[in-house]
Design a protein around this motif. Structure first.
Motif, PDB file in Angstrom:
ATOM      1  N   PHE A   5       0.962  -1.136   0.104  1.00  0.00           N
ATOM      2  CA  PHE A   5       0.075   0.082   0.063  1.00  0.00           C
ATOM      3  C   PHE A   5       0.929   1.250  -0.017  1.00  0.00           C
ATOM      4  O   PHE A   5       1.554   1.493   1.018  1.00  0.00           O
ATOM      5  CB  PHE A   5      -0.846   0.104   1.059  1.00  0.00           C
ATOM      6  N   LEU A   6       1.129   1.905  -1.324  1.00  0.00           N
ATOM      7  CA  LEU A   6       2.002   2.982  -1.316  1.00  0.00           C
ATOM      8  C   LEU A   6       1.308   4.340  -1.491  1.00  0.00           C
ATOM      9  O   LEU A   6       0.259   4.262  -2.469  1.00  0.00           O
ATOM     10  CB  LEU A   6       2.950   2.511  -2.680  1.00  0.00           C
ATOM     11  N   CYS A   7       1.726   5.373  -1.076  1.00  0.00           N
ATOM     12  CA  CYS A   7       1.040   6.672  -0.937  1.00  0.00           C
ATOM     13  C   CYS A   7       1.984   7.849  -1.030  1.00  0.00           C
ATOM     14  O   CYS A   7       3.083   7.748  -0.635  1.00  0.00           O
ATOM     15  CB  CYS A   7      -0.007   6.704  -0.026  1.00  0.00           C
ATOM     16  N   SER A   8       1.701   9.025  -1.270  1.00  0.00           N
ATOM     17  CA  SER A   8       2.303  10.251  -0.949  1.00  0.00           C
ATOM     18  C   SER A   8       2.039  10.728   0.452  1.00  0.00           C
ATOM     19  O   SER A   8       3.051  11.128   0.995  1.00  0.00           O
ATOM     20  CB  SER A   8       1.848  11.217  -2.003  1.00  0.00           C
ATOM     21  N   TYR A   9       0.766  10.537   0.798  1.00  0.00           N
ATOM     22  CA  TYR A   9       0.389  11.272   2.191  1.00  0.00           C
ATOM     23  C   TYR A   9      -0.158  10.439   2.854  1.00  0.00           C
ATOM     24  O   TYR A   9      -1.579  10.311   2.410  1.00  0.00           O
ATOM     25  CB  TYR A   9      -0.002  12.604   1.977  1.00  0.00           C
ATOM     26  N   PHE A  10       0.093   9.746   3.860  1.00  0.00           N
ATOM     27  CA  PHE A  10      -0.866   8.703   4.573  1.00  0.00           C
ATOM     28  C   PHE A  10      -1.933   9.217   5.096  1.00  0.00           C
ATOM     29  O   PHE A  10      -3.161   8.643   4.990  1.00  0.00           O
ATOM     30  CB  PHE A  10      -0.034   7.864   5.363  1.00  0.00           C
ATOM     31  N   ALA A  11      -1.946  10.449   5.795  1.00  0.00           N
ATOM     32  CA  ALA A  11      -3.206  11.178   6.424  1.00  0.00           C
ATOM     33  C   ALA A  11      -4.296  11.432   5.460  1.00  0.00           C
ATOM     34  O   ALA A  11      -5.276  11.758   5.595  1.00  0.00           O
ATOM     35  CB  ALA A  11      -2.815  12.147   7.192  1.00  0.00           C
ATOM     36  N   GLY A  12      -3.740  11.494   4.086  1.00  0.00           N
ATOM     37  CA  GLY A  12      -4.702  12.050   3.040  1.00  0.00           C
ATOM     38  C   GLY A  12      -5.334  10.904   2.226  1.00  0.00           C
ATOM     39  O   GLY A  12      -6.216  10.827   1.371  1.00  0.00           O
ATOM     40  N   VAL A  13      -4.979   9.646   2.582  1.00  0.00           N
ATOM     41  CA  VAL A  13      -5.632   8.565   2.112  1.00  0.00           C
ATOM     42  C   VAL A  13      -6.352   7.477   3.310  1.00  0.00           C
ATOM     43  O   VAL A  13      -6.467   6.358   3.148  1.00  0.00           O
ATOM     44  CB  VAL A  13      -4.782   7.624   1.318  1.00  0.00           C
ATOM     45  N   LYS A  14      -6.563   8.024   4.420  1.00  0.00           N
ATOM     46  CA  LYS A  14      -7.096   7.508   5.837  1.00  0.00           C
ATOM     47  C   LYS A  14      -8.207   6.770   5.324  1.00  0.00           C
ATOM     48  O   LYS A  14      -8.243   5.205   5.708  1.00  0.00           O
ATOM     49  CB  LYS A  14      -7.396   8.461   6.706  1.00  0.00           C
ATOM     50  N   ASP A  15      -9.292   6.936   4.585  1.00  0.00           N
ATOM     51  CA  ASP A  15     -10.166   6.229   4.330  1.00  0.00           C
ATOM     52  C   ASP A  15      -9.907   5.024   3.407  1.00  0.00           C
ATOM     53  O   ASP A  15     -10.655   3.928   3.592  1.00  0.00           O
ATOM     54  CB  ASP A  15     -11.600   6.905   3.700  1.00  0.00           C
ATOM     55  N   LEU A  16      -9.156   5.292   2.450  1.00  0.00           N
ATOM     56  CA  LEU A  16      -8.667   3.968   1.566  1.00  0.00           C
ATOM     57  C   LEU A  16      -8.073   3.047   2.512  1.00  0.00           C
ATOM     58  O   LEU A  16      -8.256   1.767   2.060  1.00  0.00           O
ATOM     59  CB  LEU A  16      -7.593   4.616   0.445  1.00  0.00           C
ATOM     60  N   PHE A  17      -6.898   3.561   3.320  1.00  0.00           N
ATOM     61  CA  PHE A  17      -6.482   2.599   4.172  1.00  0.00           C
ATOM     62  C   PHE A  17      -7.423   1.739   5.181  1.00  0.00           C
ATOM     63  O   PHE A  17      -7.080   0.619   5.369  1.00  0.00           O
ATOM     64  CB  PHE A  17      -5.322   3.254   4.816  1.00  0.00           C
ATOM     65  N   TYR A  45       3.809  15.370   9.011  1.00  0.00           N
ATOM     66  CA  TYR A  45       3.342  14.088   8.359  1.00  0.00           C
ATOM     67  C   TYR A  45       3.413  12.815   9.263  1.00  0.00           C
ATOM     68  O   TYR A  45       2.533  11.775   9.041  1.00  0.00           O
ATOM     69  CB  TYR A  45       3.564  14.099   6.891  1.00  0.00           C
ATOM     70  N   ILE A  46       4.484  12.878  10.026  1.00  0.00           N
ATOM     71  CA  ILE A  46       4.788  11.704  10.928  1.00  0.00           C
ATOM     72  C   ILE A  46       3.765  11.482  12.022  1.00  0.00           C
ATOM     73  O   ILE A  46       3.285  10.377  12.227  1.00  0.00           O
ATOM     74  CB  ILE A  46       6.176  11.416  11.277  1.00  0.00           C
ATOM     75  N   ASP A  47       3.572  12.635  12.477  1.00  0.00           N
ATOM     76  CA  ASP A  47       2.403  12.734  13.675  1.00  0.00           C
ATOM     77  C   ASP A  47       1.057  12.421  13.175  1.00  0.00           C
ATOM     78  O   ASP A  47       0.298  11.575  13.812  1.00  0.00           O
ATOM     79  CB  ASP A  47       2.755  14.202  14.450  1.00  0.00           C
ATOM     80  N   GLU A  48       0.988  12.763  11.886  1.00  0.00           N
ATOM     81  CA  GLU A  48      -0.369  12.879  11.258  1.00  0.00           C
ATOM     82  C   GLU A  48      -0.617  11.196  10.965  1.00  0.00           C
ATOM     83  O   GLU A  48      -1.730  10.655  11.063  1.00  0.00           O
ATOM     84  CB  GLU A  48      -0.607  13.366  10.176  1.00  0.00           C
ATOM     85  N   ALA A  49       0.304  10.583  10.675  1.00  0.00           N
ATOM     86  CA  ALA A  49       0.338   9.099  10.225  1.00  0.00           C
ATOM     87  C   ALA A  49       0.033   8.444  11.719  1.00  0.00           C
ATOM     88  O   ALA A  49      -0.774   7.465  11.601  1.00  0.00           O
ATOM     89  CB  ALA A  49       1.592   8.850   9.688  1.00  0.00           C
ATOM     90  N   LYS A  50       0.720   8.506  12.791  1.00  0.00           N
ATOM     91  CA  LYS A  50       0.552   7.920  13.893  1.00  0.00           C
ATOM     92  C   LYS A  50      -0.855   8.395  14.266  1.00  0.00           C
ATOM     93  O   LYS A  50      -1.420   7.150  14.720  1.00  0.00           O
ATOM     94  CB  LYS A  50       1.400   8.756  14.993  1.00  0.00           C
ATOM     95  N   GLU A  51      -1.518   9.206  14.037  1.00  0.00           N
ATOM     96  CA  GLU A  51      -2.939   9.483  14.579  1.00  0.00           C
ATOM     97  C   GLU A  51      -3.932   8.564  13.828  1.00  0.00           C
ATOM     98  O   GLU A  51      -4.720   8.074  14.146  1.00  0.00           O
ATOM     99  CB  GLU A  51      -3.315  10.975  14.465  1.00  0.00           C
ATOM    100  N   VAL A  52      -3.680   8.440  12.359  1.00  0.00           N
ATOM    101  CA  VAL A  52      -4.333   7.619  11.580  1.00  0.00           C
ATOM    102  C   VAL A  52      -4.289   6.144  12.173  1.00  0.00           C
ATOM    103  O   VAL A  52      -5.447   5.609  12.252  1.00  0.00           O
ATOM    104  CB  VAL A  52      -3.826   7.720  10.071  1.00  0.00           C
ATOM    105  N   PHE A  53      -3.009   5.606  12.395  1.00  0.00           N
ATOM    106  CA  PHE A  53      -3.122   4.399  12.881  1.00  0.00           C
ATOM    107  C   PHE A  53      -3.751   4.097  14.201  1.00  0.00           C
ATOM    108  O   PHE A  53      -4.639   3.355  14.396  1.00  0.00           O
ATOM    109  CB  PHE A  53      -1.724   3.952  13.012  1.00  0.00           C
ATOM    110  N   ALA A  54      -3.673   5.119  15.056  1.00  0.00           N
ATOM    111  CA  ALA A  54      -4.337   5.211  16.467  1.00  0.00           C
ATOM    112  C   ALA A  54      -5.711   4.983  16.155  1.00  0.00           C
ATOM    113  O   ALA A  54      -6.524   4.452  16.807  1.00  0.00           O
ATOM    114  CB  ALA A  54      -3.767   6.360  17.242  1.00  0.00           C
TER     115      ALA A  54
END
Length: 207
Positions: A5-17, A45-54
């Motif tokens: 699963f590859l992306c530019s911006y993980f927080a921008g594809v939260k629903d897809l993930f 963006y790293i903090d945002e990715a952590k938030e998505v997973f959480a």
């Protein structure tokens, strides 16, 4: 089976993930590698990715390769079923992966069913060679890196952040420079590419 699963911006594809995770039955633990951000000033963006997973109920094991010895890093990779590698400086990231001799192990684990999630730099290293990203990233951040060969899990080369500030110019220049040499795959911040063995699908986050 290869699962990327590859992306530019993980927080921008939260629903897809989230949908992807449901389809795959992914839950529990994710090995979260933020190392590429060590060479960058901005790491929001790293903090945002952590938030998505959480938010999606995952338990994060945040693990910086640069602060680890090789044996611990290899053990972490070997034990995880879900690996996330963040954005940041692609050259620095590859340098640290090579220092810990992790590329071969990651490939083995992907072949054995581990799901690989890569954001920006983490997506770029899925290709066979990262030198094409020298327009977007500063090579001098990795002064010990002389070999740009990477995971070679894709036959395409992700160009992240296409049309997105502050990367509009550098992403377009990368496309213009390498489009006749490489199979480039441009991604906006709301797109992800999902690889299932030999099938490749680009998906877009609903507005």
């Amino acid at each position: 089976m290869k699962q990327l699963f590859l992306c530019s911006y993980f927080a921008g594809v939260k629903d897809l993930f989230q949908n992807y995770a449901k389809q795959k039955g992914l839950s529990g633990h994710v090995l979260f590698i933020p190392t590429a951000g060590n060479a960058e000033e901005y790491t929001g963006y790293i903090d945002e990715a952590k938030e998505v997973f959480a938010d999606l109920g995952f338990e994060l094991d945040v693990f910086d390769l640069a602060q680890s010895d090789r044996e611990t890093a290899q053990a972490k990779i070997f034990q995880t079923k879900l690996l996330y590698i963040s954005g940041g400086n692609t050259f620095y990231l590859l340098q640290e992966l090579k220092k810990k001799q992790l590329l071969g192990l990651i490939k083995e684990q992907i072949a054995d069913g581990m799901v690989y999630v890569g954001e920006s730099a983490g997506a770029i290293i899925a290709s066979s060679d990262i030198l094409y990203n020298q327009i977007m990233d500063d090579k001098t951040a990795a002064d010990q890196l002389t070999d740009y060969s990477a995971l070679a899990e894709t036959d395409f080369y992700v160009v992240p952040h296409v049309g997105e500030e502050p990367f509009v110019e550098s992403a377009q220049t990368t496309l213009d420079t390498y489009q006749d040499q490489l199979h480039l795959l441009p991604l906006t911040n709301s797109q992800a590419v999902i690889v299932e063995e030999n099938e490749v699908h680009v998906r877009e986050e609903a507005k």
